[in-house]
Design a protein around this motif. Sequence first.
Motif, short mmCIF file in Angstrom:
data_model
loop_
_atom_site.label_atom_id
_atom_site.label_comp_id
_atom_site.label_asym_id
_atom_site.label_seq_id
_atom_site.Cartn_x
_atom_site.Cartn_y
_atom_site.Cartn_z
N PHE A 1 -4.86 -15.74 28.47
CA PHE A 1 -4.05 -14.30 28.34
C PHE A 1 -4.70 -13.33 27.31
N GLU A 2 -5.73 -13.70 26.74
CA GLU A 2 -6.31 -12.60 25.76
C GLU A 2 -6.99 -11.37 26.29
N CYS A 3 -7.44 -11.63 27.75
CA CYS A 3 -7.95 -10.42 28.24
C CYS A 3 -7.51 -10.50 29.90
N SER A 4 -7.65 -9.55 30.50
CA SER A 4 -7.05 -9.67 32.05
C SER A 4 -7.86 -10.75 32.83
N PHE A 5 -6.92 -11.21 33.74
CA PHE A 5 -7.65 -12.12 34.59
C PHE A 5 -8.84 -11.68 35.26
N TYR A 6 -8.78 -10.41 35.58
CA TYR A 6 -10.02 -9.81 36.15
C TYR A 6 -11.19 -9.78 35.20
N THR A 7 -10.95 -9.67 34.18
CA THR A 7 -12.02 -9.45 33.26
C THR A 7 -12.61 -11.19 32.77
N TRP A 8 -11.60 -12.21 32.96
CA TRP A 8 -12.23 -13.47 32.67
C TRP A 8 -13.06 -13.87 34.09
N MET A 9 -12.35 -13.51 35.38
CA MET A 9 -12.99 -13.90 36.33
C MET A 9 -14.66 -13.10 36.42
N TYR A 10 -14.52 -11.82 36.26
CA TYR A 10 -15.68 -11.13 36.17
C TYR A 10 -16.80 -11.84 35.05
N ARG A 11 -16.21 -12.34 34.14
CA ARG A 11 -17.25 -12.78 33.14
C ARG A 11 -17.81 -14.17 33.62
N ILE A 12 -16.80 -14.95 34.33
CA ILE A 12 -17.63 -15.96 34.88
C ILE A 12 -18.48 -15.84 35.83
N VAL A 13 -18.56 -14.63 36.81
CA VAL A 13 -19.40 -14.10 37.60
C VAL A 13 -20.64 -13.67 37.10
N THR A 14 -20.57 -12.80 35.94
CA THR A 14 -21.58 -12.21 35.40
C THR A 14 -22.56 -13.31 34.81
N ASN A 15 -21.97 -14.26 34.12
CA ASN A 15 -22.62 -15.20 33.39
C ASN A 15 -23.36 -16.10 34.50
N LEU A 16 -22.76 -16.36 35.49
CA LEU A 16 -23.26 -17.28 36.56
C LEU A 16 -24.64 -16.58 37.08
N CYS A 17 -24.31 -15.15 37.28
CA CYS A 17 -25.45 -14.13 38.07
C CYS A 17 -26.69 -14.16 36.74
N LEU A 18 -26.09 -13.99 35.41
CA LEU A 18 -27.20 -13.87 34.49
C LEU A 18 -28.21 -15.34 34.58
N ASP A 19 -27.35 -16.39 34.63
CA ASP A 19 -28.19 -17.58 34.65
C ASP A 19 -29.23 -17.60 35.84
N HIS A 20 -28.59 -17.35 37.11
CA HIS A 20 -29.44 -17.16 38.23
C HIS A 20 -30.38 -16.28 38.24
N ILE A 21 -30.24 -15.14 37.76
CA ILE A 21 -31.40 -14.23 37.30
C ILE A 21 -32.41 -14.55 36.58
N ARG A 22 -32.06 -15.29 35.45
CA ARG A 22 -32.89 -15.79 34.54
C ARG A 22 -33.94 -16.98 35.12
N LYS A 23 -32.89 -17.63 35.81
CA LYS A 23 -33.88 -18.79 36.56
C LYS A 23 -34.91 -18.29 37.55
N ARG A 24 -34.37 -17.38 38.27
CA ARG A 24 -35.33 -16.68 39.30
C ARG A 24 -36.70 -15.98 38.64
N GLN A 25 -36.23 -15.32 37.69
CA GLN A 25 -37.43 -14.56 36.72
C GLN A 25 -38.41 -15.83 36.32
N VAL A 26 -37.88 -16.96 35.99
CA VAL A 26 -38.87 -17.96 35.46
C VAL A 26 -39.71 -18.36 36.68
N ARG A 27 -39.02 -18.50 37.93
CA ARG A 27 -39.79 -19.01 39.07
C ARG A 27 -40.59 -17.79 39.55
N LYS A 28 -40.43 -16.47 38.88
CA LYS A 28 -41.13 -15.32 39.34
C LYS A 28 -41.02 -14.86 40.82
#
Length: 185
Positions: free
Chosen positions: A58-85
């Motif tokens: 409860f240090e941030c809103s659940f909304y922020t926490w959930m979006y952080r999870i999604v953005t981190n997963l997306c960042l990982d995905h985008i990085r992997k995709r860029q590596v695969r070009k």
Amino acid sequence: MIRGAQRGDRAAFEELVRQYDRSVLRLALHLTGSEQDAQDIYQEAFLKAYRNIGSFRFECSFYTWMYRIVTNLCLDHIRKRQVRKEDSGVVTDSDGEEYSVLDQVKDARAHANPEHDLMRRELGGKIQHALGRLTPRERMVFELKHYQGLKLRTIGEMLNTTEETAKNTLFRATQKLRASLAPMR
């Protein structure tokens, strides 16, 4: 509801999923540009949230926490995709044929002008290409600000950085996009 989910109340967690499912899927779709990737990230994000709901403090809103999870997963995905070009705008269907995601976006107008439709697709392709030239973090900040309408403070919290850093990243992204799209003026 969150406390209930932390105690193992499945119904409480399911209610959280119902509350955020569209936002999570929309964010993942915007950030990945692929419906299939967005679906995968959607499922992974809620699975990760379910496994880690006990650590939510409860240090941030659940909304922020959930979006952080999604953005981190997306960042990982985008990085992997860029590596695969991979081309972010092109996906492969179940028959092995490649197609542009932008070509699949239907025009909601009843009698769309084909010339206007062509120009819209070309513009969309150029914008996607320009977005693809940003670093994953720049793209993330730009999309969260302009497509999700989040405040820089919230974006900073999601990306574990400061509001000022998010602001500077947004500035760099905007400058790069302006430079990339300048020939279109």
